[in-house]
Scaffold this active site. Structure first.
Site, PDB file in Angstrom:
ATOM      1  CB  CYS A   1     -13.307  11.845  -3.100  1.00 45.69           C
ATOM      2  SG  CYS A   1     -13.150  11.806  -1.317  1.00 45.69           S
TER       3      CYS A   1
ATOM      4  CB  THR B   1       6.221  -1.957  -5.508  1.00 48.33           C
ATOM      5  OG1 THR B   1       5.426  -1.168  -4.616  1.00 48.33           O
ATOM      6  CG2 THR B   1       5.440  -2.222  -6.775  1.00 48.33           C
TER       7      THR B   1
ATOM      8  CB  SER C   1       8.919  -1.647   1.531  1.00 52.41           C
ATOM      9  OG  SER C   1       9.223  -0.340   1.136  1.00 52.41           O
ATOM     10  CB  ALA C   2      14.250  -0.074   3.457  1.00 51.77           C
ATOM     11  CG  HIS C   3       9.604   3.665   1.778  1.00 50.77           C
ATOM     12  ND1 HIS C   3       8.460   4.386   1.955  1.00 50.77           N
ATOM     13  CD2 HIS C   3       9.300   2.707   0.886  1.00 50.77           C
ATOM     14  CE1 HIS C   3       7.507   3.904   1.184  1.00 50.77           C
ATOM     15  NE2 HIS C   3       7.983   2.891   0.532  1.00 50.77           N
TER      16      HIS C   3
END
Lengths: 468, 468
Positions: free
Chosen positions: A315, A70, A189-191
Site C-alpha cells: 500500500c 541509480t 551514491s553519496a546521499h
C-alpha cells in the site's frame, strides 16, 4: 523528531556542508578549461577522485563520478553488457537487487538467483546460475530493505573463476567500509552516506571490458557525460572520508541499538515478524512486519508520533505490489517498517520509538478492524473444486475479499478460520497482489496449513486448512 | 582578475547560494517519502518545478529536472526519435548545434542544415531539410561559440506546418528570456545562468510523442531516473528567477560592452576577424580570430594578464580540429577568442581587456614567428600538376608545412607568397586540419585567390594564386 530512514537519504554531514560551501567558491568553473578558474576546478576534481577511489578501493583512473547511484548502476549494466556482447546477453543477479539494477537488466536474458528467508544468496546458487553466455553478474553488498549482508567476496571469487565480471551495488555499505573481494565494477551514491544528492560513483577495474552506451563527451573518461557537478563531488568525497573515520565506532554503537529493536519488537508488538539476517547485517538497519496492519496507515501514525521510517508494504508503493525483496524472501509484507538509524542516533530516541510503537500498531490495527466491519464472506458449504479427496468430507468456507487491499484479506482469513473445524478448509478469494505473499506467511506464523492457490473467475483462490 | 567565460559556466549567483544553503537543511530527504522530511522535500520540488516552468514558458507537468543540460539534450533526442520511430529515423539539425546534440544524433540519419558566415540558419533551408521520414528537428536558440541568435520561432512554425517536433537547445539564452514560437521540446542548463552545476531542464510539451530511452524509475515522470538533486534544483529555479528580473537591464548594458569590443578589436589588433552576427546576437558574447596566432598560447597569455576566455581553435581541442561551428561558418579559426561577460561586468574591465589585448597578441605572434624560424619550404620552379593551363607559364612555389600545427601553415604561406610574381601559384602542403579552414579564409582576408585543394602523398596540397 527522529529521522530513521538513513537508507533512503542521509541528512547532509557537517563536513559535506563545509566542503560544499568552499567548493562553491573555488569549483564552479569548467575543469576542462585552461584558465586559472578552470585549473583550480580541475585540481579539486582530481583530489576528490583520488580520495573517493582510495575509499572505494580502486585506482583513481578506474573511478568516475555520475549524477546519482541509480545512473551509475544503469551505466554499469549497459556498459558491461555491451562490452561483453560477444560472450552473450545473459546476466545473473540476486532476486533482491535494487530496482535500478532490475530496470537496467530488463533488456537482457536474466537469471534471478533466489535468496533464503534472511534475504541472503548462497555463493553456490550464484555459481550455478553462471553460463557460457553470461556477460555480467550483479550482487549488492548489502540489501537496502532488510540490511542483510551478501557474500560478495565469495561470489566475486566464483565469478572470477568463470571469467564473469561482477558488478557490486555498494550503495548501502560504502559508508561502513570498502567492498572485499575481486569485484569488477562497483556503484554507490553519496546521499546515502551524508554527501549531497547529485553524486554517484562508478568504478570499473582496469581490464574489464566496458563500452559506454550513452552519447559520450570528453568528461569523466567518456563514461559520464555532462558538466561535472563539482562542488557536490568535492563534498561527497570529503564526507565519505569523514564518515569512514567514524565508521567503526558508530557501527558498534548503532548495531547495539538495532539488536535492541530486533530483540524487543516481537515481545512488545504481538504478531510481528522481524526479518533479515540477525548477524550478517548492516549495523544501522532493521526491518519488521506487523500482521493485520496497513503499512501506509502505520507510516502516517509513526510520522505523527515523530518517527520517519520507510516501508516495503504494497500500500506504500505506486504499483500496489509488495516489495520484491520481501517477496523473494517469502516473508510477511503487510505492516512493514524499515528503521535505518543515522550516525549519532541516541539510545533515547530508539527507546522512545520502542515505547511508542506498541500503541501505534494497536491503534492502526483497531482502526483497520473497525473500518473492515462485518465478516466479508458468507460461510458456504459447497466443496471447493480441485482441493483433493479429503475436501469432500469437510465444510469449506469461502471468504470473498475481492476488491480489498492488504491487510484486509489476511484479516478476513484470521477472523473467519475459526468458523471451520480443525481440518476444514478456508478459501480466500483475493485480487490483491500482497495476498499471494502474506497468506502463506500468515499460515506459517499461525501454524495453519497453506494448501495452495488456484485461479478464480476473479483474482485468485488461496486455500488454507485449519490445523489449530 | 576578469572571468569572461560565462558561456562555459557562470559563477554562482548570490540568490542561488542562499537558496542552496536553505535547501540543504530543508530538502535533503527523498521527496517520494510520506513522512514530514519527505513531504517538505516534495513541496520544494513542486515549487521549483512551477517556477522553472513559468520561466521556461511551459506547464509544470511538461518540465523535468535532469542532471545537466547535456543529459537533457541526450534524453530529448533519444526520447523524441524513439517516440516517433514509426515516422522514420531522419533528424534535421543546424550545423552549429552543441556537441551534445551532435553526439546524441549520431545513431540517426542526420541532415545538417548549413549556416551563413554569421552562423545563422535560414528558415527556408530548414524547411528544405524536412522529409516525410523526419522524426525530429533540432535548433539552438543562440549559438554557444559566436552568440548568433537563430530564427527559432520561424523554424518552429515551419516544423509545425510539417508536423515535425522541434527541440530547442536554449542553454545560452534562457537566462535572457523564454524561447518564442511553438517549440516542442526544450533543454537548458542551470550552471549557464548562475545556478549550481548538476541541474538541467527538459521540457516536453503535451502531445509530443516521447518515449524515454533510459531505464526508468518513478522519479521525474519517468523521464529522468535517479534521486533528485533537490537542493541544487531549488537553487537553480530561484536563481533563474533572479537572473530574469535583472535580464533586460543587464542585456542592454552588456550588449554595449560587446559592441565596444566588436568595433574596437579590428582597429586595435591587425589581421583580426570578428565573427558572428553583429545585431542578432546574445547580449554578452563576442568572438574574434587573430591571424598568425596560436590559440592556446593566446589563452595562456591572456590568463597571465588576468583574463579568462575560451577558444575554438584547433590547438585548444583534444582532437586538434577547429571548432565545428567556425568551420560551418567558414571563418578563421586560428587565434580564436570567445569573450562572454558575466552579469555585472564593469566597463572598466572591458576597457582593460582592450588595452591589454593588442600587446598580448603581438607578443604571441612574435613568439610564434621566432620559433618558426627560417622559411619552411624551399622555392621550387616545377609546374604543379593539375593546376590548369595558366600554371604552365608561371613559377610555382611549394611550401612544405607537413607536421606543423596551426597557425604555422598560414604563417608559412603569408611569408612565402611574396616570392612568386602576381599571378603565380603557391602550394602549401599540410596535414593540419585547421589549414583546410584557415588557408581559404586567409586568402579572402588578404585578397588572394584560393584555387583549391588536392590530395598529396602526405596530407593535402592547398593551392593559392597571388593576386596582390
Amino acid at each position: 523528531m527522529s529521522y530513521f530512514d538513513m537508507a533512503s537519504a542521509a541528512p547532509l554531514h557537517p563536513v559535506a556542508r563545509q566542503a560544499l560551501a568552499a567548493a562553491l567558491d573555488e569549483g564552479w568553473a569548467d575543469p576542462a578549461r585552461l584558465y586559472r578558474e578552470g585549473r583550480r576546478a580541475r585540481l579539486l576534481l582530481d583530489a576528490s577522485r583520488e580520495a573517493a577511489a582510495e575509499l572505494a578501493g580502486c585506482r583513481p583512473d578506474e573511478l568516475v563520478f555520475t549524477p546519482s547511484g541509480t545512473r551509475a548502476l544503469h551505466s554499469a549494466v549497459a556498459g558491461a553488457m555491451t562490452g561483453r556482447r560477444r560472450t552473450g546477453r545473459h546476466l545473473a543477479l540476486s532476486a533482491v537487487e535494487h530496482s535500478a539494477v532490475l530496470h537496467a537488466a530488463e533488456p537482457y536474458d536474466v537469471t534471478s538467483v533466489g535468496v533464503d528467508r534472511t534475504g541472503r544468496v548462497a555463493a553456490a546458487d550464484f555459481a550455478a546460475a553462471l553460463r557460457p553466455d553470461t556477460a555480467l553478474a550483479c550482487l549488492q553488498s548489502a540489501n537496502h530493505e532488510v540490511g542483510t549482508v551478501q557474500p560478495v567476496a565469495e561470489v566475486a571469487d566464483v565469478c572470477r573463476a568463470s571469467g564473469v565480471p561482477l558488478l557490486v551495488d555498494a550503495a548501502q555499505s560504502l559508508a561502513w567500509g570498502p567492498v572485499d573481494g575481486p569485484w569488477s565494477l562497483l556503484a554507490a551514491s553519496a546521499h546515502k552516506w551524508g554527501g549531497p544528492s547529485g553524486v554517484g560513483l562508478l568504478a570499473v577495474r582496469k581490464g574489464v571490458r566496458y563500452a559506454p552506451q550513452e552519447p559520450a563527451d570528453e568528461r569523466e573518461s567518456g563514461r559520464s557525460p555532462g558538466f561535472e557537478n563539482l562542488p557536490a563531488i568535492v563534498a561527497a568525497a570529503a564526507s565519505l572520508r569523514a564518515v569512514r573515520a567514524e565508521a567503526d565506532a558508530e557501527a558498534a554503537r548503532l548495531s547495539e541499538l538495532v539488536a535492541l529493536i530486533r530483540s524487543r519488537v516481537p515481545h512488545l508488538v504481538p504478531d510481528t515478524e522481524v526479518v533479515g539476517h540477525d548477524r550478517l547485517r548492516l549495523p544501522h538497519l532493521v526491518t519488521f512486519s506487523c500482521l493485520y496492519v496497513d503499512g501506509e496507515a502505520l507510516l502516517t501514525a509513526l510520522d505523527r508520533a515523530g518517527f520517519s521510517v520507510s516501508s516495503g508494504s504494497s500500500c506504500t508503493s505506486s504499483t500496489l505490489t509488495p516489495s520484491h525483496v520481501l517477496k523473494a524472501m517469502g516473508v510477511l509484507s503487510e505492516g512493514n517498517v524499515r528503521v535505518s538509524l543515522p550516525p549519532g542516533t541516541a539510545r533515547e530516541e530508539v527507546e522512545r520509538f520502542l515505547d511508542v510503537l506498541p500503541g501505534v500498531v494497536a491503534q492502526v490495527r483497531e482502526h483497520v478492524t473497525v473500518s473492515t466491519g462485518a465478516p466479508a464472506g458468507a460461510p458456504q458449504t459447497a466443496a471447493g473444486p480441485g482441493t483433493g479427496g479429503e475436501a469432500e468430507e469437510l465444510a469449506e468456507l469461502v471468504v470473498d475479499s475481492l476488491g480489498k487491499r492488504c491487510p484486509i484479506p489476511v484479516i478476513d482469513l484470521a477472523r473467519e478460520i475459526g468458523r471451520v473445524p480443525v481440518g476444514g478448509l478456508v478459501t480466500v478469494l483475493s485480487d490483491d497482489e500482497a495476498a499471494r505473499l502474506d497468506i502463506p506467511v500468515w499460515c506459517e506464523m499461525r501454524a495453519q496449513e497453506y494448501v495452495g492457490e488456484r485461479p478464480a473467475p476473479r483474482g485468485t483462490a488461496y486455500v488454507v486448512r485449519r490445523r489449530v
